[in-house]
Design a protein around this motif. Structure first.
Motif, short mmCIF file in Angstrom:
data_model
loop_
_atom_site.label_atom_id
_atom_site.label_comp_id
_atom_site.label_asym_id
_atom_site.label_seq_id
_atom_site.Cartn_x
_atom_site.Cartn_y
_atom_site.Cartn_z
N GLN A 229 0.82 -1.21 0.00
CA GLN A 229 0.00 0.00 0.00
C GLN A 229 0.86 1.26 0.00
O GLN A 229 0.57 2.22 -0.74
N ILE A 230 1.90 1.28 0.80
CA ILE A 230 2.78 2.44 0.87
C ILE A 230 3.46 2.68 -0.48
O ILE A 230 3.50 3.81 -0.98
N ARG A 231 3.96 1.63 -1.08
CA ARG A 231 4.62 1.78 -2.38
C ARG A 231 3.63 2.22 -3.46
O ARG A 231 3.96 3.01 -4.34
N THR A 232 2.41 1.70 -3.38
CA THR A 232 1.38 2.12 -4.33
C THR A 232 1.14 3.62 -4.20
O THR A 232 1.07 4.33 -5.21
N PHE A 233 1.01 4.12 -3.00
CA PHE A 233 0.77 5.55 -2.77
C PHE A 233 1.89 6.40 -3.36
O PHE A 233 1.64 7.33 -4.13
N TRP A 234 3.14 6.09 -2.99
CA TRP A 234 4.25 6.96 -3.41
C TRP A 234 4.51 6.89 -4.91
O TRP A 234 4.77 7.92 -5.54
N TRP A 235 4.44 5.70 -5.50
CA TRP A 235 4.63 5.60 -6.94
C TRP A 235 3.49 6.29 -7.69
O TRP A 235 3.70 6.96 -8.71
N SER A 236 2.29 6.17 -7.19
CA SER A 236 1.15 6.84 -7.82
C SER A 236 1.31 8.35 -7.74
O SER A 236 1.02 9.07 -8.70
N LEU A 237 1.75 8.84 -6.59
CA LEU A 237 1.97 10.27 -6.45
C LEU A 237 3.05 10.75 -7.42
O LEU A 237 2.89 11.80 -8.06
N LEU A 238 4.12 9.99 -7.55
CA LEU A 238 5.17 10.35 -8.50
C LEU A 238 4.61 10.44 -9.92
O LEU A 238 4.86 11.42 -10.64
N TRP A 239 3.84 9.44 -10.34
CA TRP A 239 3.29 9.44 -11.69
C TRP A 239 2.23 10.52 -11.87
O TRP A 239 2.08 11.07 -12.96
#
Length: 121
Positions: A65-75
């Motif tokens: 979940q954490i990685r999904t959040f940060w990668w999504s924010l980056l994109w």
């Protein structure tokens, strides 16, 4: 003084973590439709409760979940930048949205089946 703590998760603790993990998945899913507020609440829960998940399958879900959040924010930021510079940001946002939906669905299905997430070490 050396204190020894039992690190074996109790059935009640595991049940609570299972429910919390589902709530966080729901918050992320709602965030797709309502904007960032529920996603911000979800990421805060992830970081506040992350240590509690250690030693359970839910630790891998929290990492997912954490990685999904940060990668999504980056994109999202890349999409915003390319939208104004190149006009392609809409495609980046669409791909990001599809990827986030995939991550939420895959995570929820693994959660439902009682499986950990395949998080690389």
């Amino acid at each position: 003084m050396n204190e020894v703590y039992d690190t074996t998760p109790s059935a009640e603790r595991v049940a609570n973590l299972k429910q919390l993990t589902m709530i966080v998945y729901v918050l992320y899913a709602v965030g797709i439709f309502t904007g960032t507020l529920t996603s911000i609440v979800a990421i805060i829960i992830n970081y506040v409760k992350r240590e509690d998940t250690q030693g359970t399958i839910y630790a891998s879900h929290f990492t997912w979940q954490i990685r999904t959040f940060w990668w999504s924010l980056l994109w999202f930021i890349v999409g915003w930048a390319t939208f104004w510079m190149l006009g392609l940001g809409f495609l980046v946002w669409a791909a990001d949205g599809i990827w986030v939906i995939y991550r939420i669905v895959k995570g929820f299905l693994n959660w439902s089946d009682g499986k950990p997430m395949p998080v690389p070490v």
